[in-house]
Scaffold this motif. Structure first.
Motif, mmCIF file in Angstrom:
data_model
loop_
_atom_site.group_PDB
_atom_site.id
_atom_site.type_symbol
_atom_site.label_atom_id
_atom_site.label_comp_id
_atom_site.label_asym_id
_atom_site.label_seq_id
_atom_site.Cartn_x
_atom_site.Cartn_y
_atom_site.Cartn_z
ATOM 1 N N ASP A 1 11.009 3.649 -8.652
ATOM 2 C CA ASP A 1 11.005 4.934 -7.962
ATOM 3 C C ASP A 1 11.126 4.746 -6.450
ATOM 4 O O ASP A 1 11.161 3.619 -5.936
ATOM 5 N N ALA A 2 11.172 5.861 -5.720
ATOM 6 C CA ALA A 2 11.406 5.818 -4.281
ATOM 7 C C ALA A 2 10.295 5.061 -3.553
ATOM 8 O O ALA A 2 10.561 4.297 -2.611
ATOM 9 N N ALA A 3 9.039 5.271 -3.974
ATOM 10 C CA ALA A 3 7.919 4.592 -3.302
ATOM 11 C C ALA A 3 8.007 3.083 -3.494
ATOM 12 O O ALA A 3 7.740 2.306 -2.565
ATOM 13 N N THR A 4 8.380 2.660 -4.691
ATOM 14 C CA THR A 4 8.517 1.220 -4.955
ATOM 15 C C THR A 4 9.653 0.627 -4.132
ATOM 16 O O THR A 4 9.520 -0.459 -3.561
ATOM 17 N N LEU A 5 10.777 1.341 -4.060
ATOM 18 C CA LEU A 5 11.911 0.850 -3.273
ATOM 19 C C LEU A 5 11.567 0.775 -1.792
ATOM 20 O O LEU A 5 11.915 -0.193 -1.109
ATOM 21 N N LEU A 6 10.876 1.803 -1.288
ATOM 22 C CA LEU A 6 10.508 1.807 0.130
ATOM 23 C C LEU A 6 9.523 0.687 0.434
ATOM 24 O O LEU A 6 9.669 -0.059 1.412
ATOM 25 N N GLY A 7 8.503 0.541 -0.419
ATOM 26 C CA GLY A 7 7.558 -0.555 -0.228
ATOM 27 C C GLY A 7 8.225 -1.898 -0.338
ATOM 28 O O GLY A 7 7.942 -2.820 0.436
ATOM 29 N N LEU B 1 0.824 -1.211 0.000
ATOM 30 C CA LEU B 1 0.000 0.000 0.000
ATOM 31 C C LEU B 1 0.857 1.259 0.000
ATOM 32 O O LEU B 1 0.529 2.248 -0.657
ATOM 33 N N LEU B 2 1.969 1.211 0.732
ATOM 34 C CA LEU B 2 2.873 2.354 0.778
ATOM 35 C C LEU B 2 3.388 2.709 -0.603
ATOM 36 O O LEU B 2 3.550 3.885 -0.947
ATOM 37 N N SER B 3 3.629 1.713 -1.416
ATOM 38 C CA SER B 3 4.148 1.947 -2.758
ATOM 39 C C SER B 3 3.061 2.333 -3.751
ATOM 40 O O SER B 3 3.255 3.224 -4.587
#
Length: 320
Positions: free
Chosen positions: A264-270, A137-139
């Motif tokens: 992207d950053a969201a994908t990496l963080l998720g 969900l975060l991503s």
């Protein structure tokens, strides 16, 4: 480690299949690509069955009869929905983003296994799978506001993921019927019937190289299905769930190698959240198992109904 090893092999084959399908999806329709997959898979299975019968090994793949025709039909249909969902989804999404949605499959499989197969699920496995779902969900959440292609892609991959989880649950429910007939022959026949008319309607002329790539999907998908079905026969859903997150580095590698696209950053963080959840879930599972099983006992599946797991003394006297 047999179950996780088989699941990892299946994930790699599925990833290669998805990358190939994504490349094809920009030029050809869903009917043509998936129909040719089964045009390859069905004759290959029948040829192997006939060839081995000629060498004194009849019945390759198991008996054609089944005691659960409706469950077999439901499993075949779930495989068709899964194939269509991922094909349509990856048309709009990078592989890594699509696979983050796919990472909800362990959670969905745990729910289905607990609800319909009555498999015991360690409480800590629920916790860490929920953490992994939060990482998805975060991503995904920041990318849904604009709608359009990404939103359609996420919905398609989600539908494919739900169907995949249903398929894996049915694999465990039907593990009393061993062999490849249920996971290769019947789904291939259903695929030809369902996607044949679609292929005729949207057929586009293709050079021989593209035709070969569509046919290659049959071998890739067949190998992936065999590996994942065998994995869920060898291990319970809680044991295998976290290993599904291995698809993240594989998908990132394909995005970089083929499309030169870094997540992207969201994908990496998720992705970091779900991989961390995977590692912690496996660590907690091992710790709980070590504390729960007395020395000289082994954790083994119960009868093929999949309704419970029990403890019994291993013949070797050693714990796994």
């Amino acid at each position: 480690m047999k179950g996780p090893a088989l699941l990892l092999a299946g994930i790699v084959l599925f990833s290669v299949n998805d990358a190939n399908s994504k490349l094809l999806s920009g030029h050809y329709g869903i009917g043509q690509v998936i129909f040719l997959r089964y045009v390859m898979l069905l004759p290959a299975f029948l040829a192997a069955r006939a060839l081995l019968a000629g060498f004194g090994r009849p019945g390759f793949g198991g008996p054609l009869a089944t005691r659960h025709p409706w469950l077999q039909a439901f499993r075949a249909c779930s495989m068709m929905v899964s194939a269509a969902g991922f094909f349509l989804g990856f048309r709009h999404l990078p592989l890594a983003e699509g696979y983050l949605v796919f990472f909800t499959a362990p959670l969905l499989t745990l729910v289905l296994a607990a609800a319909f197969l009555r498999e015991p699920v360690p409480r800590i496995a629920w916790v860490w799978c929920l953490v992994g779902f939060g990482g998805v969900l975060l991503s995904v959440a920041p990318k849904l506001g604009g709608g359009g292609g990404p939103a359609v892609g996420y919905l398609a991959v989600l539908a494919g993921t739900v169907a995949f989880a249903v398929n894996q649950t049915l694999n465990r429910r039907l593990r009393a019927e061993p062999g490849l007939v249920g996971v290769i022959l019947w789904p291939s026949l259903v695929g030809l019937v369902l996607f044949g008319p679609m292929a005729a309607a949207d057929w586009a002329p293709a050079p021989p190289g593209d035709i070969l790539r569509m046919l290659a999907n049959g071998a890739l998908a067949g190998g992936a299905v065999i590996c994942t079905a065998a994995a869920y026969r060898a291990s319970d859903a809680a044991r295998l769930g976290p290993w599904g997150f291995a698809a993240l580095p594989v998908s990132v590698a394909f995005d970089l190698a083929i499309w030169d696209r870094w997540p992207d950053a969201a994908t990496l963080l998720g992705g970091a959240v779900v991989v961390g959840a995977c590692l912690m879930s496996e660590r907690a599972r091992r710790r709980a198992l070590a504390q729960a099983i007395p020395a000289g006992k082994a954790w083994v599946p119960s009868a093929p109904s999949g309704k419970a797991t029990t403890l019994r003394t291993a013949e070797s006297g050693k714990a796994p």
